[in-house]
Design a protein around this motif. Structure first.
Motif, PDB file in Angstrom:
ATOM      1  N   ARG A  42      49.215  33.625  50.761  1.00 18.73           N
ATOM      2  CA  ARG A  42      49.698  33.244  49.440  1.00 18.73           C
ATOM      3  C   ARG A  42      49.449  34.387  48.478  1.00 18.73           C
ATOM      4  N   ARG A  43      50.406  34.602  47.618  1.00 15.10           N
ATOM      5  CA  ARG A  43      50.295  35.654  46.609  1.00 15.10           C
ATOM      6  C   ARG A  43      49.218  35.282  45.577  1.00 15.10           C
ATOM      7  N   ILE A  44      48.514  36.285  45.081  1.00 10.66           N
ATOM      8  CA  ILE A  44      47.556  36.084  43.999  1.00 10.66           C
ATOM      9  C   ILE A  44      48.251  36.526  42.724  1.00 10.66           C
ATOM     10  N   TYR A  45      48.472  35.596  41.830  1.00 16.53           N
ATOM     11  CA  TYR A  45      49.140  35.902  40.567  1.00 16.53           C
ATOM     12  C   TYR A  45      48.156  36.566  39.608  1.00 16.53           C
ATOM     13  N   PRO A  46      48.668  37.342  38.652  1.00 18.70           N
ATOM     14  CA  PRO A  46      47.780  38.077  37.740  1.00 18.70           C
ATOM     15  C   PRO A  46      46.744  37.206  37.035  1.00 18.70           C
ATOM     16  N   ASN A  47      47.140  36.023  36.565  1.00 22.11           N
ATOM     17  CA  ASN A  47      46.167  35.156  35.884  1.00 22.11           C
ATOM     18  C   ASN A  47      45.086  34.669  36.846  1.00 22.11           C
ATOM     19  N   GLU A  48      45.446  34.484  38.118  1.00 18.68           N
ATOM     20  CA  GLU A  48      44.463  34.081  39.123  1.00 18.68           C
ATOM     21  C   GLU A  48      43.524  35.236  39.454  1.00 18.68           C
ATOM     22  N   LEU A  49      44.082  36.432  39.528  1.00 20.56           N
ATOM     23  CA  LEU A  49      43.255  37.615  39.796  1.00 20.56           C
ATOM     24  C   LEU A  49      42.226  37.807  38.684  1.00 20.56           C
ATOM     25  N   ILE A  50      42.652  37.605  37.454  1.00 19.69           N
ATOM     26  CA  ILE A  50      41.721  37.730  36.320  1.00 19.69           C
ATOM     27  C   ILE A  50      40.624  36.669  36.418  1.00 19.69           C
ATOM     28  N   ALA A  51      40.995  35.441  36.738  1.00 17.58           N
ATOM     29  CA  ALA A  51      40.002  34.368  36.874  1.00 17.58           C
ATOM     30  C   ALA A  51      39.016  34.680  38.001  1.00 17.58           C
ATOM     31  N   ILE A  52      39.517  35.252  39.083  1.00 18.64           N
ATOM     32  CA  ILE A  52      38.657  35.606  40.219  1.00 18.64           C
ATOM     33  C   ILE A  52      37.687  36.717  39.825  1.00 18.64           C
TER      34      ILE A  52
END
Length: 114
Positions: A42-52
């Motif tokens: 699954r792709r990691i979206y930019p907002n998810e990457l920031i949260a991670i």
């Protein structure tokens, strides 16, 4: 998403002894989605990457940029070395790291002297 980014996230999780469940709780992203991200399915979206990165307390660029092998390693010490024994143990670890690096430079990956 680039597999190297996923591998860096996995490495940080392992270093911090965190699971996908911990990451899910800290980011608000469903655990199933995190597991799919970590499998590369699954792709990691930019907002998810920031949260991670916020949950792992790392900078986004640390996950995005390839690690330059010539960049010196940084050792971050959490806490203090309060007695002689802990100071000696830390110095012993530093010596072992320096010794390993010297041997690797001297002998290379194939074990032959350069």
């Amino acid at each position: 998403m680039n597999q190297s980014i996923v591998n860096r996230i996995k490495s940080v999780l392992q270093l911090q002894r965190k699971t996908s469940q911990n990451l899910s709780e800290e980011t608000g992203i469903q655990q199933m989605l995190i597991e799919l991200m970590l499998l590369g399915e699954r792709r990691i979206y930019p907002n998810e990457l920031i949260a991670i990165t916020v949950a792992l307390n790392v900078e986004v660029k640390a996950l995005l940029e390839p690690r330059d092998q010539q960049t010196p390693l940084q050792i971050v010490l959490n806490g203090e070395l309060t007695n002689r024994r802990s100071k000696r143990a830390f110095e012993s670890v530093l010596y072992a790291i320096e010794d390993y690096i010297t041997m690797k430079q001297e002998y290379g990956k194939d074990g032959n002297t350069r």
